[in-house]
Structure formats: C-alpha cells, structure tokens
Design a protein around this motif. Sequence first.
Motif, mmCIF file in Angstrom:
data_model
loop_
_atom_site.group_PDB
_atom_site.id
_atom_site.type_symbol
_atom_site.label_atom_id
_atom_site.label_comp_id
_atom_site.label_asym_id
_atom_site.label_seq_id
_atom_site.Cartn_x
_atom_site.Cartn_y
_atom_site.Cartn_z
ATOM 1 N N TYR A 1 86.248 66.526 44.646
ATOM 2 C CA TYR A 1 85.788 67.912 44.741
ATOM 3 C C TYR A 1 85.736 68.442 46.161
ATOM 4 C CZ TYR A 1 84.719 68.463 39.806
ATOM 5 O OH TYR A 1 84.839 68.594 38.440
ATOM 6 N N GLY A 2 85.684 67.587 47.164
ATOM 7 C CA GLY A 2 85.729 68.084 48.531
ATOM 8 C C GLY A 2 84.513 67.707 49.354
ATOM 9 N N PRO A 3 84.552 68.000 50.652
ATOM 10 C CA PRO A 3 83.501 67.559 51.582
ATOM 11 C C PRO A 3 82.148 68.235 51.391
ATOM 12 C CG PRO A 3 85.065 68.983 52.698
ATOM 13 C CD PRO A 3 85.645 68.695 51.351
ATOM 14 N N HIS A 4 82.101 69.321 50.617
ATOM 15 C CA HIS A 4 80.791 69.941 50.384
ATOM 16 C C HIS A 4 79.982 69.136 49.363
ATOM 17 C CE1 HIS A 4 83.281 71.499 47.129
ATOM 18 N NE2 HIS A 4 82.174 71.733 46.454
ATOM 19 N N VAL A 5 80.610 68.153 48.719
ATOM 20 C CA VAL A 5 79.892 67.216 47.844
ATOM 21 C C VAL A 5 79.622 65.962 48.658
ATOM 22 C CG1 VAL A 5 79.952 65.867 45.725
ATOM 23 C CG2 VAL A 5 80.992 68.144 45.782
ATOM 24 N N ARG A 6 78.375 65.733 48.995
ATOM 25 C CA ARG A 6 77.995 64.643 49.889
ATOM 26 C C ARG A 6 77.225 63.574 49.103
ATOM 27 N NH1 ARG A 6 74.396 67.446 54.140
ATOM 28 N NH2 ARG A 6 74.586 65.433 55.185
ATOM 29 N N GLU B 1 80.415 62.730 36.787
ATOM 30 C CA GLU B 1 81.469 63.743 36.768
ATOM 31 C C GLU B 1 81.081 64.993 35.976
ATOM 32 O OE1 GLU B 1 86.292 64.217 36.279
ATOM 33 O OE2 GLU B 1 85.326 62.301 35.832
ATOM 34 N N PRO B 2 80.461 64.869 34.776
ATOM 35 C CA PRO B 2 80.027 66.088 34.071
ATOM 36 C C PRO B 2 79.038 66.917 34.884
ATOM 37 C CG PRO B 2 80.010 64.218 32.582
ATOM 38 C CD PRO B 2 80.253 63.666 33.954
ATOM 39 N N LEU B 3 78.162 66.251 35.614
ATOM 40 C CA LEU B 3 77.184 66.976 36.429
ATOM 41 C C LEU B 3 77.865 67.755 37.542
ATOM 42 C CD1 LEU B 3 74.204 67.526 37.353
ATOM 43 C CD2 LEU B 3 74.486 65.540 38.838
ATOM 44 N N VAL B 4 78.730 67.089 38.310
ATOM 45 C CA VAL B 4 79.403 67.761 39.423
ATOM 46 C C VAL B 4 80.292 68.886 38.901
ATOM 47 C CG1 VAL B 4 80.954 67.459 41.381
ATOM 48 C CG2 VAL B 4 79.285 65.682 40.835
ATOM 49 N N ALA C 1 78.059 51.446 37.528
ATOM 50 C CA ALA C 1 79.231 51.994 38.230
ATOM 51 C C ALA C 1 78.948 53.327 38.916
ATOM 52 C CB ALA C 1 80.383 52.162 37.244
ATOM 53 N N THR C 2 77.685 53.733 38.996
ATOM 54 C CA THR C 2 77.345 55.021 39.606
ATOM 55 C C THR C 2 77.869 55.169 41.035
ATOM 56 O OG1 THR C 2 75.382 55.278 38.207
ATOM 57 C CG2 THR C 2 75.445 56.557 40.235
ATOM 58 N N PRO C 3 77.718 54.160 41.927
ATOM 59 C CA PRO C 3 78.230 54.333 43.304
ATOM 60 C C PRO C 3 79.725 54.612 43.346
ATOM 61 C CG PRO C 3 76.726 52.466 43.199
ATOM 62 C CD PRO C 3 76.970 52.887 41.789
ATOM 63 N N ASN C 4 80.509 53.900 42.535
ATOM 64 C CA ASN C 4 81.954 54.128 42.508
ATOM 65 C C ASN C 4 82.295 55.515 41.984
ATOM 66 O OD1 ASN C 4 82.363 51.516 43.454
ATOM 67 N ND2 ASN C 4 82.562 50.653 41.397
ATOM 68 N N GLU C 5 81.583 55.939 40.958
ATOM 69 C CA GLU C 5 81.810 57.265 40.392
ATOM 70 C C GLU C 5 81.461 58.354 41.398
ATOM 71 O OE1 GLU C 5 82.847 58.819 37.148
ATOM 72 O OE2 GLU C 5 84.008 57.045 37.685
ATOM 73 N N LEU C 6 80.378 58.167 42.120
ATOM 74 C CA LEU C 6 79.970 59.153 43.121
ATOM 75 C C LEU C 6 81.032 59.289 44.205
ATOM 76 C CD1 LEU C 6 76.165 58.310 43.525
ATOM 77 C CD2 LEU C 6 77.131 60.377 42.525
ATOM 78 N N ALA C 7 81.537 58.151 44.685
ATOM 79 C CA ALA C 7 82.566 58.191 45.725
ATOM 80 C C ALA C 7 83.840 58.865 45.208
ATOM 81 C CB ALA C 7 82.872 56.777 46.210
ATOM 82 N N ARG C 8 84.226 58.549 43.986
ATOM 83 C CA ARG C 8 85.445 59.123 43.425
ATOM 84 C C ARG C 8 85.319 60.626 43.233
ATOM 85 N NH1 ARG C 8 87.410 60.709 38.633
ATOM 86 N NH2 ARG C 8 85.447 60.245 37.539
ATOM 87 N N VAL C 9 84.225 61.058 42.651
ATOM 88 C CA VAL C 9 84.042 62.481 42.363
ATOM 89 C C VAL C 9 83.871 63.282 43.650
ATOM 90 C CG1 VAL C 9 82.516 64.148 41.251
ATOM 91 C CG2 VAL C 9 83.125 62.040 40.057
ATOM 92 N N ALA C 10 83.172 62.722 44.646
ATOM 93 C CA ALA C 10 83.005 63.416 45.921
ATOM 94 C C ALA C 10 84.352 63.644 46.593
ATOM 95 C CB ALA C 10 82.079 62.628 46.836
ATOM 96 N N ALA C 11 85.220 62.636 46.550
ATOM 97 C CA ALA C 11 86.559 62.786 47.125
ATOM 98 C C ALA C 11 87.384 63.803 46.352
ATOM 99 C CB ALA C 11 87.271 61.431 47.142
#
Length: 341
Positions: free
Chosen positions: A72-77, A31-34, A60-70
Amino acid sequence: MNDNATRPQIAAPAHRLSVVVPMYNESENVEPLVRRVDEVLGNYAHPWELILVDDGSSDATPNELARVAALYGPHVRVVSLMRNFKQTAAMQAGVDAARGDVIVTMDGDLQNDPIDIPRMVARLLNEDLDLVSGWRKNRKDGMFLRKIPSRIANRLIARITGVRLNDYGCSLKAFRASVIKNIRLYGEMHRFIPAWLATVTTPRRIAEEVVTHHARQFGESKYGISRTFRVVLDLISVFFFMRYRARPGHFFGGIGLFLGMIGAAILTWLAGLKIFTGASIGGRPLLLLGFFCVIGAIQFISTGVLSETLARIYFESGAAAQYRVRDPDDLDSNEAWHTPA
C-alpha cells in the motif's frame, strides 16, 4: 462493510491524521483492515498515515504486516514490539510513533469500522474538543457476561471522573495529539483513557459519538470472562489516581491518621485505667490493638510520603519503558503521508 465507503465527508480544518491500530495474532485481519481504511480514507481531504503496531504476535501477523505495508505504500507504517506487551503498551507505542495533529485509535479485529473516522475527526476539530470517544450503541459481541462489567465500569468511572460516557471500552477514539501525548498509558489502562485524559483537560472537551460495530469475522477474541476481575482491579486504580494522583500521601496519610487516633485513644484510656485504678492491663487484647494501630499509622504515613515520590518519578517522568521497539531507527525516517490527489 463496503456500502458506506463513499459516505460524504464533513469539512474540517486543515490537519494531519494518524490512525493507530494495535494488533496481536490477527493475521487474517491485516489485509482486510488496511484495505478498508484505504477505501474510506483514500480520498480524504487531508494527509494521513496508518500505524500498525505488532504486539509481539506469535502467528503470521508480522509477515502479513510487512507484506501489506509494502503493497500500500510508505504511509502505512509498521511498529514491531519485541514481545507481547499487551494492548495498552502497544497503543502507547503507536501514539508515540504518530506524527499527526489528530490521532485515531481503533482495534485490529474489524469490529470497529473506519467509516466513522472522518465524522469523528470533523467533530473533534469543528467543536474544539480534545477527545471524541466511540459509543458501540448496537454491540455485536453476543456475550452477555462481557457487557455486565462494562456497564458497571462505565457508571462507576463516570461518577469518579465526571466524564459522562456510555462506552469507555470502545477502542475507536479520536484525540487531539497535543493532549493524548501528555499522558502515559501503562498496565491495562487503555479501557480508561477518557478518565486519564480528564487529568489533563476538562471533561467539557470530551464528547461521545455513536459508531458502527461489527461482529468478529476472523480469529477469536483475546478477552475472556477473566476480564471482569481485571476491570474491578483497574477501577480501584482509577479511583485512586483520579482522586489522589497528585497527592497519594493524603490517601495513605488519611488512613494513617485514622488508625493513629484510634490507637492513641486506646492507649490513653488504658494508661488512665492503670494510673487511676491500678488495674492490670498487660493481658488485655486492647493493649495489642492499640500498639498495632499506632504502628500501622506510622507505616501508612511513611508509605504516603514514599508513594508521592515514587509515583512522580516512575510514571510522570516517563523514564519507565512500557514497551520495547525492535527497530527504533525505522521510526525516525521521513515516511511519506497519503495526500489528497
């Protein structure tokens, strides 16, 4: 790190930007990175996307990635690899998924600062370069033993390739997509991307830019002192491919011819000794040495011929998979870009 988020941007020609970040067990940094990337590129004058590659994380990186991507929006893949294929393969997966004209790679540990991205991209395009590589002039690693092999590697690679860089190991790099997609990364060769790039472009189109470097805030480094030995082995591979990438037969064949001449000279001398003096040569160590040199010569020459064929098929065709994506269909969807307001 927020004090420079509003630094004025340098004008650059129209382009689409893809930022690729491989991540492995960096749950606290996601989350700090995004958020930091969004702060810097939120008002970027051109369309951009952020590609986060989960390299088979076990936390927990995969869960965090999915949560943060949702969030911030679809431009975060998010690209999820099926297991830990290591940083080079993760970086290659991100490059393959990138849709931009310019691709920027960076680490996911917050030591690279996205504030440098607009400046590096502007220089890449305004100066018509193929690569702008980051230089961590004021490194915050704090490990003296990590800096020694890095400095040695930088100097040796510069001598081999003619690409004069102060910091080959910095992951923050800006590429022209049409160039970086012409090479395939494998093994642990992400440290030497400028060297590989020199095989498809001239070193004159490769430049270096001083970038910000921060101390790690969360998690721990994935690299230890053992990296020193891997750097040495990688340097041998770099030397071989830079000099003999298109002609490995010359490398092995040269050794074979050298051994063959030695073996032939030894056997000719022993044959002359036997014919003209009648001396016994059956128990002489030189006889065995001569035969071994000739046999070794045949093996090296044969290896050279085979290596040229195998290298072209295995690496250059791209048929060998460096990674496996868990849901490849997701990469084909038409995700939105972040566009200027």
